[in-house]
Design a protein around this motif. Structure first.
Motif, PDB file in Angstrom:
ATOM      1  N   ARG A 280       0.832  -1.204   0.000  1.00  7.46           N
ATOM      2  CA  ARG A 280       0.000   0.000   0.000  1.00  7.46           C
ATOM      3  C   ARG A 280       0.862   1.248   0.000  1.00  7.46           C
ATOM      4  NH1 ARG A 280      -2.694  -3.347   3.767  1.00  7.46           N
ATOM      5  NH2 ARG A 280      -1.989  -2.162   5.584  1.00  7.46           N
ATOM      6  N   ASN A 281       1.975   1.184   0.741  1.00 10.35           N
ATOM      7  CA  ASN A 281       2.888   2.322   0.804  1.00 10.35           C
ATOM      8  C   ASN A 281       3.515   2.593  -0.566  1.00 10.35           C
ATOM      9  OD1 ASN A 281       4.242   4.353   2.388  1.00 10.35           O
ATOM     10  ND2 ASN A 281       6.094   3.100   2.324  1.00 10.35           N
ATOM     11  N   GLU A 282       3.837   1.540  -1.291  1.00 11.22           N
ATOM     12  CA  GLU A 282       4.443   1.686  -2.614  1.00 11.22           C
ATOM     13  C   GLU A 282       3.443   2.164  -3.660  1.00 11.22           C
ATOM     14  OE1 GLU A 282       5.990  -2.182  -3.333  1.00 11.22           O
ATOM     15  OE2 GLU A 282       7.758  -1.917  -2.054  1.00 11.22           O
ATOM     16  N   LYS A 283       2.166   1.834  -3.475  1.00 19.71           N
ATOM     17  CA  LYS A 283       1.135   2.162  -4.465  1.00 19.71           C
ATOM     18  C   LYS A 283       0.148   3.200  -3.916  1.00 19.71           C
ATOM     19  CE  LYS A 283       1.312  -2.305  -6.828  1.00 19.71           C
ATOM     20  NZ  LYS A 283       2.437  -2.889  -6.065  1.00 19.71           N
ATOM     21  N   ARG A 284       0.676   4.208  -3.245  1.00 17.20           N
ATOM     22  CA  ARG A 284      -0.171   5.224  -2.622  1.00 17.20           C
ATOM     23  C   ARG A 284      -1.102   5.897  -3.627  1.00 17.20           C
ATOM     24  NH1 ARG A 284       2.279   8.352   2.413  1.00 17.20           N
ATOM     25  NH2 ARG A 284       3.460   6.677   3.397  1.00 17.20           N
ATOM     26  N   ALA A 285      -0.566   6.314  -4.749  1.00 16.24           N
ATOM     27  CA  ALA A 285      -1.373   7.059  -5.720  1.00 16.24           C
ATOM     28  C   ALA A 285      -2.532   6.213  -6.240  1.00 16.24           C
ATOM     29  CB  ALA A 285      -0.496   7.526  -6.874  1.00 16.24           C
ATOM     30  N   GLU A 286      -2.262   4.965  -6.498  1.00 14.85           N
ATOM     31  CA  GLU A 286      -3.279   4.043  -7.016  1.00 14.85           C
ATOM     32  C   GLU A 286      -4.386   3.832  -5.985  1.00 14.85           C
ATOM     33  OE1 GLU A 286      -3.172  -0.370  -9.164  1.00 14.85           O
ATOM     34  OE2 GLU A 286      -1.298   0.713  -8.733  1.00 14.85           O
ATOM     35  N   LEU A 287      -3.982   3.616  -4.749  1.00 12.20           N
ATOM     36  CA  LEU A 287      -4.968   3.391  -3.688  1.00 12.20           C
ATOM     37  C   LEU A 287      -5.730   4.673  -3.367  1.00 12.20           C
ATOM     38  CD1 LEU A 287      -6.306   1.624  -1.584  1.00 12.20           C
ATOM     39  CD2 LEU A 287      -4.300   1.902  -0.105  1.00 12.20           C
ATOM     40  N   LEU A 288      -5.058   5.820  -3.442  1.00 11.96           N
ATOM     41  CA  LEU A 288      -5.720   7.081  -3.142  1.00 11.96           C
ATOM     42  C   LEU A 288      -6.893   7.335  -4.092  1.00 11.96           C
ATOM     43  CD1 LEU A 288      -5.888   9.708  -1.549  1.00 11.96           C
ATOM     44  CD2 LEU A 288      -4.192  10.692  -3.113  1.00 11.96           C
ATOM     45  N   GLU A 289      -6.752   6.954  -5.352  1.00 14.62           N
ATOM     46  CA  GLU A 289      -7.862   7.125  -6.294  1.00 14.62           C
ATOM     47  C   GLU A 289      -9.102   6.354  -5.833  1.00 14.62           C
ATOM     48  OE1 GLU A 289      -7.036   6.332 -10.369  1.00 14.62           O
ATOM     49  OE2 GLU A 289      -5.235   7.582 -10.420  1.00 14.62           O
ATOM     50  N   ILE A 290      -8.905   5.156  -5.336  1.00 13.08           N
ATOM     51  CA  ILE A 290     -10.022   4.330  -4.860  1.00 13.08           C
ATOM     52  C   ILE A 290     -10.639   4.958  -3.616  1.00 13.08           C
ATOM     53  CG2 ILE A 290     -10.639   2.066  -3.939  1.00 13.08           C
ATOM     54  CD1 ILE A 290      -8.292   0.920  -5.628  1.00 13.08           C
ATOM     55  N   ILE A 291      -9.791   5.393  -2.695  1.00 14.33           N
ATOM     56  CA  ILE A 291     -10.277   6.006  -1.457  1.00 14.33           C
ATOM     57  C   ILE A 291     -11.037   7.296  -1.770  1.00 14.33           C
ATOM     58  CG2 ILE A 291      -9.553   7.135   0.691  1.00 14.33           C
ATOM     59  CD1 ILE A 291      -7.220   5.124   0.797  1.00 14.33           C
ATOM     60  N   ASP A 292     -10.462   8.151  -2.615  1.00 16.23           N
ATOM     61  CA  ASP A 292     -11.106   9.426  -2.957  1.00 16.23           C
ATOM     62  C   ASP A 292     -12.466   9.221  -3.618  1.00 16.23           C
ATOM     63  OD1 ASP A 292      -9.193  11.052  -1.874  1.00 16.23           O
ATOM     64  OD2 ASP A 292      -8.190  11.513  -3.769  1.00 16.23           O
ATOM     65  N   ALA A 293     -12.596   8.184  -4.442  1.00 11.77           N
ATOM     66  CA  ALA A 293     -13.869   7.920  -5.116  1.00 11.77           C
ATOM     67  C   ALA A 293     -14.971   7.650  -4.097  1.00 11.77           C
ATOM     68  CB  ALA A 293     -13.719   6.732  -6.067  1.00 11.77           C
TER      69      ALA A 293
END
Length: 394
Positions: A280-293
């Protein structure tokens, strides 16, 4: 009867600004008598930093309640004599002058303890009383820089200082605890001790895990603004109403709860891209898109309700107005008032509820407010006091 731990202890403080005054204010909270030595006229120059609190300085009112102000011009022999007289019967002498300055006035620990073997002396300075940095000027920001604090605080592009005087506060806290320990030690030995507090050493101790994260030359944790450097999701997130909510996950069980209850996306918990913190730490940007949605469809209060239901740690991103109005501080009756030369002001009670005594919360003094009463206590006559005032010694 309200008997406080430091009732009967007298502290003479040749102090200014934050580090030493923060230490002595806390000693005063516990009942100690603090005699604050100030320059005739202006006093502690922190008095003039701003006029935010009923015309008084925000810095000064925070750290100077429950003290007596005695003005002395220490360039005059008569004033030095008064100070030395006070120190003959004092329990503690604390000063945060430049290294060597007190000794040049005849106020070294060796000299003072010959007259008063039980005297505890405490010096606070930027770098300590010896070493190659001893004589460098050491303001709070400079110590934050030297201790590496700026290197781990801020954004990837811009290092940032702490919003308060964290190096001064660290030094004041260690002076406070060292003096308490010295009082206990004196109870066993009958002798005073000499304490040397360095702002650099105090803040270096507070560098905690980042210092060890970079053990043996390893890469230090990166600067990530208000987000955690190595754990994700952990930090600020926007809700749909534009407000920011802080949240933090500590383990994989919480990650599952976060996906199921907060994001309402149980399948995400099993997604191999995010099933361990380091991923999750390495893929912050990818996960942030899901969280923001998800978060964009919720108000901040709805988001906090989901986080609470999932037992995920969270907080409002308060400003100072929010802190003044904080429901928890109000519910626990943490506010009181203290007097000032310009009227009563609100003040927080010291941290720590204690069922055996009440903290001392006496007024903040005007410059030299207690000069005459202290000098009379030392046996000076009205004419002697008038003479010192005429010469500018007080």
């Amino acid at each position: 009867m309200n008997v406080r731990p430091l009732d009967g202890i007298t502290v003479v403080a040749l102090e200014h600004v934050i580090a030493a005054p923060f230490c002595t204010r806390q000693l005063a909270d516990l009942g100690a008598r603090i005699i604050k030595i100030e320059r005739p006229g202006g006093g502690d120059f922190a008095r003039g930093y701003d006029t935010q609190v009923e015309g008084l300085s925000s810095h000064f009112v925070w750290v100077n309640r429950s003290k007596e102000s005695l003005t002395l011009d220490l360039k005059q022999d008569s004033a030095i004599a008064i100070l030395k007289n006070l120190l003959k019967t004092a329990d503690v002498f604390i000063q945060n002058l430049a290294p060597g300055a007190a000794s040049r006035m005849g106020l070294s620990p060796e000299v003072l303890q010959k007259e008063n073997p039980g005297l505890i002396t405490c010096a606070i300075s930027g770098y300590g009383n010896d070493g190659p940095y001893r004589d460098k000027k050491a303001y709070d920001l400079l110590i934050q820089s030297e201790a590496g604090f700026l290197s781990i605080t801020g954004t990837p592009e811009t290092p940032s200082k702490a919003g308060n005087s964290i190096a001064d506060i660290a030094a004041g806290m260690y002076a406070y605890t060292n003096i308490l320990a010295a009082l206990l030690q004196r109870g066993k030995t009958g002798k005073g001790t000499v304490i040397d507090i360095s702002m650099l050493e105090a803040l270096s101790e507070w560098m905690s895990f980042p210092m060890y994260y970079a053990y043996k030359g390893a890469e230090p944790p990166p600067r990530n603004g208000a987000s955690h450097a190595t754990i994700y999701p952990y930090g600020p997130f926007k809700a749909g109403d534009g407000k920011t909510v802080m949240l933090g996950l500590q383990n994989e069980r919480e990650w599952v709860q976060f996906c199921e209850t907060v994001l309402e996306n149980p399948a995400l918990a099993l997604d191999e891209r995010f099933d361990r913190n380091f991923k999750r730490n390495e893929k912050r940007a990818e996960l942030l898109e899901i969280i923001d949605a998800c978060f964009s469809k919720l108000t901040s209060e709805q988001l906090i309700a989901r986080l609470d239901k999932a037992q995920i740690a969270n907080a409002h991103l308060n400003d100072m107005a929010g802190l003044w109005k904080h429901q928890q501080l109000k519910a626990r009756n943490r506010w009181t008032e203290v007097g000032t030369p310009n009227g009563a002001i609100a003040a927080l009670l010291p941290p720590g509820l204690n069922d055996s005594y009440e903290y001392r919360m006496d007024p903040i003094p005007a410059v030299g407010e207690h000069t005459d009463s202290i000098l009379k206590e030392l046996g000076l006559s009205e004419s002697e006091i008038a003479s010192m005032r005429a010469s500018g010694a007080i």
